[in-house]
Design a protein around this motif. Structure first.
Motif, PDB file in Angstrom:
ATOM      1  N   TYR A 139       0.823  -1.220   0.000  1.00 38.92           N
ATOM      2  CA  TYR A 139       0.000   0.000   0.000  1.00 38.92           C
ATOM      3  C   TYR A 139       0.859   1.273   0.000  1.00 38.92           C
ATOM      4  O   TYR A 139       0.401   2.349  -0.373  1.00 38.92           O
ATOM      5  CB  TYR A 139      -0.962   0.022   1.207  1.00 38.92           C
ATOM      6  N   TYR A 140       2.123   1.126   0.413  1.00 39.30           N
ATOM      7  CA  TYR A 140       3.023   2.280   0.554  1.00 39.30           C
ATOM      8  C   TYR A 140       3.736   2.611  -0.761  1.00 39.30           C
ATOM      9  O   TYR A 140       4.174   3.732  -0.972  1.00 39.30           O
ATOM     10  CB  TYR A 140       4.035   1.923   1.640  1.00 39.30           C
ATOM     11  N   GLN A 141       3.833   1.575  -1.640  1.00 43.07           N
ATOM     12  CA  GLN A 141       4.618   1.719  -2.876  1.00 43.07           C
ATOM     13  C   GLN A 141       3.818   2.444  -3.957  1.00 43.07           C
ATOM     14  O   GLN A 141       3.543   1.893  -5.009  1.00 43.07           O
ATOM     15  CB  GLN A 141       5.024   0.351  -3.409  1.00 43.07           C
ATOM     16  N   GLN A 142       3.392   3.653  -3.682  1.00 46.35           N
ATOM     17  CA  GLN A 142       2.576   4.395  -4.642  1.00 46.35           C
ATOM     18  C   GLN A 142       3.054   5.842  -4.708  1.00 46.35           C
ATOM     19  O   GLN A 142       3.644   6.335  -3.755  1.00 46.35           O
ATOM     20  CB  GLN A 142       1.117   4.420  -4.197  1.00 46.35           C
ATOM     21  N   ASN A 143       2.708   6.507  -5.808  1.00 42.64           N
ATOM     22  CA  ASN A 143       3.019   7.938  -5.909  1.00 42.64           C
ATOM     23  C   ASN A 143       1.855   8.720  -5.300  1.00 42.64           C
ATOM     24  O   ASN A 143       1.020   9.276  -6.026  1.00 42.64           O
ATOM     25  CB  ASN A 143       3.233   8.350  -7.364  1.00 42.64           C
ATOM     26  N   PHE A 144       1.790   8.707  -3.960  1.00 43.88           N
ATOM     27  CA  PHE A 144       0.768   9.523  -3.300  1.00 43.88           C
ATOM     28  C   PHE A 144       0.912  10.956  -3.817  1.00 43.88           C
ATOM     29  O   PHE A 144       2.031  11.439  -4.033  1.00 43.88           O
ATOM     30  CB  PHE A 144       0.962   9.497  -1.777  1.00 43.88           C
ATOM     31  N   HIS A 145      -0.189  11.630  -4.007  1.00 45.83           N
ATOM     32  CA  HIS A 145      -0.240  13.022  -4.529  1.00 45.83           C
ATOM     33  C   HIS A 145       0.312  13.093  -5.947  1.00 45.83           C
ATOM     34  O   HIS A 145       0.623  14.186  -6.412  1.00 45.83           O
ATOM     35  CB  HIS A 145       0.563  14.015  -3.672  1.00 45.83           C
ATOM     36  N   PHE A 146       0.554  11.955  -6.594  1.00 49.06           N
ATOM     37  CA  PHE A 146       1.244  11.877  -7.899  1.00 49.06           C
ATOM     38  C   PHE A 146       2.671  12.409  -7.804  1.00 49.06           C
ATOM     39  O   PHE A 146       3.287  12.792  -8.796  1.00 49.06           O
ATOM     40  CB  PHE A 146       0.470  12.618  -9.006  1.00 49.06           C
ATOM     41  N   GLN A 147       3.204  12.449  -6.578  1.00 50.32           N
ATOM     42  CA  GLN A 147       4.525  13.079  -6.432  1.00 50.32           C
ATOM     43  C   GLN A 147       5.655  12.172  -6.937  1.00 50.32           C
ATOM     44  O   GLN A 147       5.569  10.953  -6.855  1.00 50.32           O
ATOM     45  CB  GLN A 147       4.771  13.517  -4.992  1.00 50.32           C
ATOM     46  N   SER A 148       6.700  12.807  -7.433  1.00 55.53           N
ATOM     47  CA  SER A 148       7.833  12.069  -7.994  1.00 55.53           C
ATOM     48  C   SER A 148       8.515  11.286  -6.893  1.00 55.53           C
ATOM     49  O   SER A 148       8.796  11.822  -5.817  1.00 55.53           O
ATOM     50  CB  SER A 148       8.841  13.042  -8.621  1.00 55.53           C
ATOM     51  N   GLY A 149       8.770  10.002  -7.159  1.00 56.04           N
ATOM     52  CA  GLY A 149       9.506   9.174  -6.194  1.00 56.04           C
ATOM     53  C   GLY A 149       8.644   8.589  -5.091  1.00 56.04           C
ATOM     54  O   GLY A 149       9.159   7.844  -4.257  1.00 56.04           O
ATOM     55  N   GLY A 150       7.347   8.926  -5.045  1.00 58.16           N
ATOM     56  CA  GLY A 150       6.517   8.468  -3.922  1.00 58.16           C
ATOM     57  C   GLY A 150       7.152   8.958  -2.627  1.00 58.16           C
ATOM     58  O   GLY A 150       7.575  10.110  -2.537  1.00 58.16           O
ATOM     59  N   TRP A 151       7.248   8.085  -1.617  1.00 59.04           N
ATOM     60  CA  TRP A 151       7.916   8.455  -0.361  1.00 59.04           C
ATOM     61  C   TRP A 151       9.368   8.020  -0.369  1.00 59.04           C
ATOM     62  O   TRP A 151      10.047   8.102   0.650  1.00 59.04           O
ATOM     63  CB  TRP A 151       7.229   7.784   0.839  1.00 59.04           C
ATOM     64  N   MET A 152       9.837   7.527  -1.541  1.00 61.14           N
ATOM     65  CA  MET A 152      11.092   6.784  -1.511  1.00 61.14           C
ATOM     66  C   MET A 152      12.356   7.624  -1.729  1.00 61.14           C
ATOM     67  O   MET A 152      13.427   7.158  -1.376  1.00 61.14           O
ATOM     68  CB  MET A 152      11.029   5.703  -2.591  1.00 61.14           C
ATOM     69  N   THR A 153      12.275   8.795  -2.304  1.00 60.10           N
ATOM     70  CA  THR A 153      13.519   9.441  -2.756  1.00 60.10           C
ATOM     71  C   THR A 153      13.860  10.727  -1.990  1.00 60.10           C
ATOM     72  O   THR A 153      12.995  11.367  -1.386  1.00 60.10           O
ATOM     73  CB  THR A 153      13.432   9.812  -4.254  1.00 60.10           C
ATOM     74  N   ARG A 154      15.129  11.088  -2.102  1.00 61.46           N
ATOM     75  CA  ARG A 154      15.607  12.312  -1.468  1.00 61.46           C
ATOM     76  C   ARG A 154      14.933  13.527  -2.116  1.00 61.46           C
ATOM     77  O   ARG A 154      14.564  14.484  -1.455  1.00 61.46           O
ATOM     78  CB  ARG A 154      17.130  12.367  -1.687  1.00 61.46           C
ATOM     79  N   GLN A 155      14.741  13.447  -3.440  1.00 57.31           N
ATOM     80  CA  GLN A 155      14.105  14.569  -4.148  1.00 57.31           C
ATOM     81  C   GLN A 155      12.692  14.789  -3.597  1.00 57.31           C
ATOM     82  O   GLN A 155      12.273  15.926  -3.349  1.00 57.31           O
ATOM     83  CB  GLN A 155      14.040  14.270  -5.652  1.00 57.31           C
ATOM     84  N   SER A 156      11.953  13.706  -3.395  1.00 57.66           N
ATOM     85  CA  SER A 156      10.595  13.810  -2.859  1.00 57.66           C
ATOM     86  C   SER A 156      10.624  14.439  -1.459  1.00 57.66           C
ATOM     87  O   SER A 156       9.823  15.321  -1.142  1.00 57.66           O
ATOM     88  CB  SER A 156       9.971  12.407  -2.826  1.00 57.66           C
ATOM     89  N   ALA A 157      11.571  13.976  -0.632  1.00 59.55           N
ATOM     90  CA  ALA A 157      11.661  14.498   0.738  1.00 59.55           C
ATOM     91  C   ALA A 157      11.990  15.995   0.739  1.00 59.55           C
ATOM     92  O   ALA A 157      11.481  16.761   1.558  1.00 59.55           O
ATOM     93  CB  ALA A 157      12.714  13.722   1.515  1.00 59.55           C
TER      94      ALA A 157
END
Ligand SMILES: C[S@@+](CC[C@H](N)C(=O)[O-])C[C@H]1O[C@@H](n2cnc3c(N)ncnc32)[C@H](O)[C@@H]1O
Length: 360
Positions: A139-157
């Motif tokens: 359930y976590y492996q998604q692009n919530f908000h259509f954001q780049s990287g989902g929750w996974m990347t430094r760019q997203s953070a």
């Protein structure tokens, strides 16, 4: 000691300048963002006629921008009163000054076409391809908000807080600050150093950075399921022995029973599937000691502020939020009562509601 009239004036002027400036900056970005997305959509329409995803017309009312800004003004007035009452300090610049704001703005607009593309293509599974995604729940492996990287990347953070502030017209930090009110009351007369606090799903650390200024001696656990967001939290809050980052799921916390005196959970539950919500509530109930305080912050729900109901219907369609509709009708008080809490009070702060629970 009570503030002198001159000190009060300085406080008010500095608050007004910084907060009105923030609202203007982020609300202005909202206007520019909507224009840019319109242009991007027009190009897609020309290339792929008739392929624009349909947005269902909301049944409920949608507040005008003027109404939202008026509600933000009310929130900021309350925020200033809290500062003047000594509940927490004047908000610090959390945006990294002018250079930080300009850099975040450039990064935000550089990323916007990708977000618009995902929204257009209803593409929300790209995050599954990011490094380490397979170690996270499905359930976590998604692009919530259509954001780049989902929750996974430094760019997203790095981009997250900018995106949230644009969404909330610069009021997100002020909404989160309302948590400091019950916390200040709770901590009065107690030795902060002997307590343990956790922010569960701390994101990029924007609340913890504010908390640390208000309660500098309170030991804090920063818990999140994203390594990148925990790194960003460390960067925002600064290296300090009283902050301990922990990579963990809210529904399986690596803490012993009754380990915490106080905890917060801000804007997580709308992103959890209903089954996981129940597990996370039970887990929070397990790790907070009897008599401990839990402060839950989330989006308003249907009927909380009827003038916002239509906006709540639109939100999951415009931003990928697969579990938001089910959150809107979840009985949050019951969810936490079943986990051993009693509800002590609820306040609203524009788009957010803050619920205070006591562990029995
Ligand atoms: C919408 S953000 C909220 C962040 C922050 N609390 C705030 O005030 O902005 C959701 C955060 O929850 C984290 N998260 C999502 N599911 C989680 C889970 N099951 N356990 C712990 N963290 C989770 C994400 O990594 C992300 O940082």
């Amino acid at each position: 000691m009570a503030a002198t009239p001159l000190e009060r004036l300085v406080t008010r002027l500095s608050f007004a300048a910084s907060q009105a400036g923030r609202v203007a900056w982020y609300a202005g970005h909202g206007v520019a963002m909507r224009r840019a997305v319109k242009r991007i959509d027009a190009r897609y329409d020309a290339q792929y006629p008739g392929k624009r995803p349909q947005i269902a017309k909301p049944r409920g009312a949608v507040p005008s921008t003027r109404r939202m800004l008026a509600d933000i003004a009310v929130l900021l007035k309350r925020d200033l009163e809290n500062v003047e009452a000594g509940l927490y300090p004047l908000p610090a610049d959390t945006d990294g000054g002018l250079s930080g704001r300009l850099a975040a703005s450039r990064a935000y607009f550089a990323d916007l076409p990708e977000v618009a593309r995902r929204r257009r293509e209803r593409s929300h599974q790209e995050a599954r391809r990011e490094t380490g995604a397979h170690k996270r729940p499905r359930y976590y492996q998604q692009n919530f908000h259509f954001q780049s990287g989902g929750w996974m990347t430094r760019q997203s953070a790095r981009l997250y807080d900018m995106q949230v502030e644009v969404l909330f017209n610069g009021a997100a930090d002020a909404m989160r600050r309302q948590v400091l009110v019950p916390m200040a009351k709770e901590l009065t007369g107690r030795d902060q150093r002997k307590l343990i606090f956790a922010d569960i799903a701390c994101g990029a650390g924007s609340f913890l950075a504010q908390l640390r200024r208000a309660f500098p001696r309170l030991p804090c656990l920063a818990i999140d399921l994203s390594e990148a967001y925990l790194d960003e939290t460390r960067r925002r809050v600064g290296r300090t022995s009283i902050l301990k980052p922990i990579l963990a799921k809210a529904e399986a916390l690596p803490l012993h029973d009754g380990a915490l005196d106080l905890a917060t959970c801000i804007f997580l539950f709308h992103e959890l599937p209903p089954k996981i919500r129940k597990l996370a509530a039970a887990e929070i109930g397990r790790v907070i000691k009897p008599g401990g305080l839990f402060i839950f912050v989330e989006s308003l729900q249907t009927g909380d502020e009827p003038d916002y109901d239509g906006l709540l219907e639109l939100f999951p369609q415009l931003f990928h939020e697969p579990y938001y509709a089910s959150y809107l009708t979840t009985d949050v008080a019951k969810l936490f009562e079943n986990a051993g809490f009693v509800l002590e009070g609820t306040t609203h702060a524009v788009f957010a509601k803050i619920m205070q629970f006591r562990r029995v």
